[in-house]
Design a protein around this motif. Structure first.
Motif, PDB file in Angstrom:
ATOM      1  N   PRO A 276      -0.538 -10.436  -1.673  1.00  0.00           N
ATOM      2  CA  PRO A 276      -1.192  -9.284  -1.019  1.00  0.00           C
ATOM      3  C   PRO A 276      -1.646  -8.196  -1.991  1.00  0.00           C
ATOM      4  CG  PRO A 276       1.184  -9.069  -0.889  1.00  0.00           C
ATOM      5  CD  PRO A 276       0.925 -10.258  -1.749  1.00  0.00           C
TER       6      PRO A 276
ATOM      7  N   ILE B 250      10.388  -8.056   7.656  1.00  0.00           N
ATOM      8  CA  ILE B 250      10.757  -6.697   7.253  1.00  0.00           C
ATOM      9  C   ILE B 250      11.857  -6.210   8.190  1.00  0.00           C
ATOM     10  CG2 ILE B 250       9.864  -4.385   6.793  1.00  0.00           C
ATOM     11  CD1 ILE B 250       7.014  -5.690   6.937  1.00  0.00           C
TER      12      ILE B 250
ATOM     13  N   LYS C 210      -5.488   2.396   1.247  1.00  0.00           N
ATOM     14  CA  LYS C 210      -4.425   1.396   1.110  1.00  0.00           C
ATOM     15  C   LYS C 210      -3.725   1.609  -0.226  1.00  0.00           C
ATOM     16  CE  LYS C 210      -5.760  -2.678   3.692  1.00  0.00           C
ATOM     17  NZ  LYS C 210      -5.736  -4.136   3.631  1.00  0.00           N
TER      18      LYS C 210
ATOM     19  N   ILE D 193       3.064 -14.786   2.126  1.00  0.00           N
ATOM     20  CA  ILE D 193       2.253 -13.662   1.655  1.00  0.00           C
ATOM     21  C   ILE D 193       2.759 -12.326   2.185  1.00  0.00           C
ATOM     22  CG2 ILE D 193       0.208 -15.084   1.332  1.00  0.00           C
ATOM     23  CD1 ILE D 193      -0.873 -13.970   3.956  1.00  0.00           C
ATOM     24  N   GLN D 194       3.823 -12.364   2.961  1.00  0.00           N
ATOM     25  CA  GLN D 194       4.356 -11.123   3.562  1.00  0.00           C
ATOM     26  C   GLN D 194       5.255 -10.374   2.568  1.00  0.00           C
ATOM     27  OE1 GLN D 194       2.985 -10.451   6.354  1.00  0.00           O
ATOM     28  NE2 GLN D 194       2.146 -12.479   6.757  1.00  0.00           N
ATOM     29  N   PRO D 195       5.521  -9.075   2.871  1.00  0.00           N
ATOM     30  CA  PRO D 195       6.268  -8.244   1.909  1.00  0.00           C
ATOM     31  C   PRO D 195       7.678  -8.758   1.615  1.00  0.00           C
ATOM     32  CG  PRO D 195       5.307  -6.892   3.640  1.00  0.00           C
ATOM     33  CD  PRO D 195       5.115  -8.307   4.056  1.00  0.00           C
TER      34      PRO D 195
ATOM     35  N   GLY E 156       4.215  -5.997  -0.598  1.00  0.00           N
ATOM     36  CA  GLY E 156       3.119  -6.159   0.353  1.00  0.00           C
ATOM     37  C   GLY E 156       2.994  -5.020   1.344  1.00  0.00           C
ATOM     38  N   LEU E 157       4.115  -4.415   1.703  1.00  0.00           N
ATOM     39  CA  LEU E 157       4.051  -3.321   2.681  1.00  0.00           C
ATOM     40  C   LEU E 157       3.379  -2.085   2.071  1.00  0.00           C
ATOM     41  CD1 LEU E 157       6.836  -2.431   5.191  1.00  0.00           C
ATOM     42  CD2 LEU E 157       5.638  -0.623   4.019  1.00  0.00           C
TER      43      LEU E 157
ATOM     44  N   VAL F  81       0.034  10.919   8.036  1.00  0.00           N
ATOM     45  CA  VAL F  81      -0.324   9.713   8.790  1.00  0.00           C
ATOM     46  C   VAL F  81       0.117   8.462   8.028  1.00  0.00           C
ATOM     47  CG1 VAL F  81      -2.346  10.813   9.813  1.00  0.00           C
ATOM     48  CG2 VAL F  81      -2.625   9.488   7.725  1.00  0.00           C
TER      49      VAL F  81
ATOM     50  N   LEU G 282      -7.756   8.718   2.741  1.00  0.00           N
ATOM     51  CA  LEU G 282      -6.907   7.751   3.433  1.00  0.00           C
ATOM     52  C   LEU G 282      -7.165   6.407   2.768  1.00  0.00           C
ATOM     53  CD1 LEU G 282      -5.051   7.195   5.997  1.00  0.00           C
ATOM     54  CD2 LEU G 282      -7.138   6.461   7.124  1.00  0.00           C
TER      55      LEU G 282
ATOM     56  N   TYR H 292      -0.766  -8.287   8.355  1.00  0.00           N
ATOM     57  CA  TYR H 292      -1.821  -8.896   7.575  1.00  0.00           C
ATOM     58  C   TYR H 292      -1.474 -10.350   7.326  1.00  0.00           C
ATOM     59  CZ  TYR H 292       1.211  -8.510   3.483  1.00  0.00           C
ATOM     60  OH  TYR H 292       2.248  -8.628   2.608  1.00  0.00           O
TER      61      TYR H 292
ATOM     62  N   GLN I 214      -0.393  -2.801   1.281  1.00  0.00           N
ATOM     63  CA  GLN I 214      -1.322  -2.995   2.399  1.00  0.00           C
ATOM     64  C   GLN I 214      -1.434  -1.797   3.331  1.00  0.00           C
ATOM     65  OE1 GLN I 214      -3.401  -5.523   2.951  1.00  0.00           O
ATOM     66  NE2 GLN I 214      -2.721  -6.578   1.112  1.00  0.00           N
ATOM     67  N   MET I 215      -0.442  -0.904   3.300  1.00  0.00           N
ATOM     68  CA  MET I 215      -0.488   0.205   4.261  1.00  0.00           C
ATOM     69  C   MET I 215      -1.455   1.300   3.785  1.00  0.00           C
ATOM     70  SD  MET I 215       3.062   2.265   3.568  1.00  0.00           S
ATOM     71  CE  MET I 215       2.760   3.492   4.805  1.00  0.00           C
ATOM     72  N   MET I 216      -1.940   2.096   4.748  1.00  0.00           N
ATOM     73  CA  MET I 216      -2.769   3.251   4.397  1.00  0.00           C
ATOM     74  C   MET I 216      -2.003   4.528   4.682  1.00  0.00           C
ATOM     75  SD  MET I 216      -6.758   2.723   5.170  1.00  0.00           S
ATOM     76  CE  MET I 216      -6.834   2.196   6.841  1.00  0.00           C
ATOM     77  N   GLU I 217      -2.141   5.466   3.758  1.00  0.00           N
ATOM     78  CA  GLU I 217      -1.587   6.804   3.939  1.00  0.00           C
ATOM     79  C   GLU I 217      -2.549   7.788   3.293  1.00  0.00           C
ATOM     80  OE1 GLU I 217       3.182   6.843   4.024  1.00  0.00           O
ATOM     81  OE2 GLU I 217       2.383   6.267   2.096  1.00  0.00           O
TER      82      GLU I 217
ATOM     83  N   TRP J  95      -0.586   4.016   8.375  1.00  0.00           N
ATOM     84  CA  TRP J  95      -1.325   2.908   9.034  1.00  0.00           C
ATOM     85  C   TRP J  95      -0.813   1.628   8.418  1.00  0.00           C
ATOM     86  CZ3 TRP J  95      -4.536  -0.860   6.976  1.00  0.00           C
ATOM     87  CH2 TRP J  95      -5.510  -1.444   7.816  1.00  0.00           C
TER      88      TRP J  95
END
Lengths: 189, 374
Positions: free
Chosen positions: B32, B343, B8, B117-119, B173-174, A33, B6, A39, B177-180, A35
């Motif tokens: 971030p 991105i 960040k 603040i973005q990647p 930042g990507l 997965v 799961l 942001y 901040q992302m969750m895996e 997500w």
């Protein structure tokens, strides 16, 4: 199997947590997965969106241009994401606050009156679970039992008593899903 | 027992720090990467392992706390994002000069200045070419997943202590901040001074007993001594190139074209490779896991096999210079990347490959040869 989803709406509608519950449900059935939230300044009072991918194989890019499914919860997101649905893909939206309904003929369009149903159930917080239920009715990519398991994982224990209410919301969403016919503007049950 | 969660990227990194037996974290919040210090504070690691977590009054203070604690042989780390990392450069240079182990994490955002603040991957040059003043390099790890955000913490400390050098984890930042899904490593006990001396020798200021004074400094006013120190550093960097280079080859065996990308860009480029292969274009991906050392030899060899190389980075063209140096004009090398926190999508990467390398490849190849003759 791989499902690439964008969920987009206002900050506060539970967009990010709906994505998180989907991701957890995927983990519960041994899937890969990802997500990926938008942001930053966008989130404060503005739009929020999250890209969720569930796959049987290693996921390459968590960031995408086109999606199998778009779940759209406000007009700004409709303007931004209607055209990102892959041909034959799914667009599910809540008509509440939508002035320009989708017009694409090469995708399947569905409605769920999530905001209205949540108000009828007297709990605004379960809005996102109603929408999730509607999505799972269209595409049962995760089993309901795995969603419940995922909820148990993602909610802290003091909220576990709310799980039956969440399940009820999912059932409500499944029951009230409607197919939207763009040509006749007719909604089928 | 391995634990599946799961998380960040930033949280996974913070949890990994506790589990790696880190003694202290000094930081200052900045988007971030703020989840790192937030997670550490919430987890109360002083109760779990005795790890110290402190929010300093500034980035400069934080890096100097790292300098001080690292001098005592402790496992110390800090994290920040681009503007904060710029502030830390003086301290990093001092630690490289004083030969101290430490881990610094940069969750990159768009620049220059306060930027966005973005990647972004705009801090490549700063990361691999030194960063602060003086003749030094950092060992640079580039995680491309939440799993690697977790795994690279302990790996970074292994390298930091093996070479007595600051190590940089260059994220963005990507990835932050992302969750895996992440499999967390088991808890490692914090090492004692005795263990440190047994494994890595007596160099730290652990409290003088029956030995000569250990002096930690980056200052050597005698030029001969200073040159010897610089040579010692350079020897370490050579050894890193021989022993601790890390990279991943994806679909390279039959590749006619190659993408080189790290971190978030590597993930996006891998999708571009998948789309390209469905269209019948044979593209491979070389993903450096370490940016220094850089997979120079691997690129030099792949240049005999492929017709052109595209360096994909979230910047205006930085790693592309190292790719060009590595392939020595054997094939055309081009850059593609979005900036300012935007991105690039997998489709944009593939378009760039088709336009810059596949369509114009032969023409440019010809031109390159001509200019090299001139």
């Amino acid at each position: 199997m791989s499902e690439e989803i964008i969920i987009a709406g206002f900050g506060g509608q539970g967009v990010l947590s709906m994505g998180k519950i989907l991701a957890y449900s995927g983990i519960m059935q041994d899937q890969e997965v990802s997500w990926m939230p938008s942001y930053g300044p966008e989130m404060r009072g503005g739009t929020a969106n999250v890209t969720v991918i569930l796959s049987d194989e290693r996921i390459s890019s968590p960031y995408l241009k086109v999606y199998d499914t778009a779940i759209i919860l406000n007009q700004q997101s409709m303007d931004k994401f209607e055209n990102t649905v892959k041909p034959d893909g799914i667009l599910l939206y809540d008509p509440n606050g939508i002035t320009h309904h989708p017009t694409r003929k090469d995708i399947k369009i569905y409605q769920i009156e999530g905001a209205k149903l949540a108000a009828e159930m007297d709990n605004k917080k379960i809005f996102n679970m109603i929408v999730l239920g509607a999505f799972l009715k269209i595409k049962p990519i995760v089993k309901l039992e795995n969603v419940i398991k995922g909820l148990k994982k993602s909610l802290s224990e003091r909220y576990h008593h709310l799980i039956p209410l969440n399940k009820e919301a999912i059932d409500t969403g499944m029951k009230h899903l409607k197919k939207f016919n763009i040509e006749k503007h007719i909604i089928h049950n | 027992m391995a634990e599946l969660k799961l998380m960040k990227g930033n949280e996974a990194l913070a949890e990994a720090a506790i589990r790696a037996g880190v003694d202290a974290y000094f930081g200052y919040p900045i988007t971030p990467q703020s989840e790192v210090i937030e997670y550490l504070m919430a987890e109360r690691p002083e109760k779990r392992t005795g790890m110290v977590v402190l929010q300093a009054e500034s980035e400069v203070a934080a890096i100097n706390m790292v300098y001080g604690a690292a001098s005592t042989g402790k496992k110390v780390m800090t994290s920040s994002s681009s503007p904060g990392i710029s502030l830390k450069q003086e301290g990093i240079s001092y630690m490289a000069g004083a030969e101290l182990p430490a881990v610094i994490v940069n969750v990159v955002r768009g620049g220059p200045g306060l930027g966005t603040i973005q990647p972004s991957q705009a801090d490549y040059f700063q990361s691999v070419k030194g960063g602060g003043h003086g003749d030094y390099k950092l060992y640079v790890l580039a995680p491309a997943s939440v799993q690697e955000m977790s795994d690279f913490v302990a790996d970074a400390f292994d390298i930091a202590f093996k070479y007595r050098t600051p190590v940089l984890i260059l994220s963005d930042g990507l990835i932050g901040q992302m969750m895996e899904k992440v499999v967390l490593r088991d808890q490692v006990e914090r090492i004692t001074d005795e263990d440190l001396i047994k494994t890595h020798g007596s160099w730290a200021t652990t409290g003088k007993t029956n030995r000569n004074r250990n002096i930690v400094t980056s200052l050597d006013l005698q030029s001969e001594k200073m040159e010897a120190r610089v040579h010692r550093l350079q020897k370490k960097y050579k050894q890193m190139e021989l022993e601790d280079l890390r990279y991943e080859k994806i679909d390279c065996d039959d590749a006619e074209y190659l993408i080189v990308a790290y971190g978030s860009s590597a993930r996006i480029s891998q999708k571009a490779v998948e789309i390209a292969r469905k269209k019948g274009i044979k593209v491979g991906l070389l993903r450096p896991l370490t940016l220094f050392p850089f997979p120079k030899k691997q690129l030099f060899e792949l240049a005999d096999q492929v017709k052109g190389i595209l360096s994909v980075e979230l910047n205006s063209g930085q790693m592309v210079e190292d790719v060009q140096l590595s392939v020595e004009h054997k094939v055309p090398v081009e850059h593609f990347g979005r900036t300012g926190g935007i991105i690039h999508t997998p489709e944009e990467v593939l378009d760039a490959l088709e336009q810059k390398i596949i369509t114009h490849g032969h023409f440019r190849n010809h031109k390159t040869r001509e200019s090299s003759i001139l």
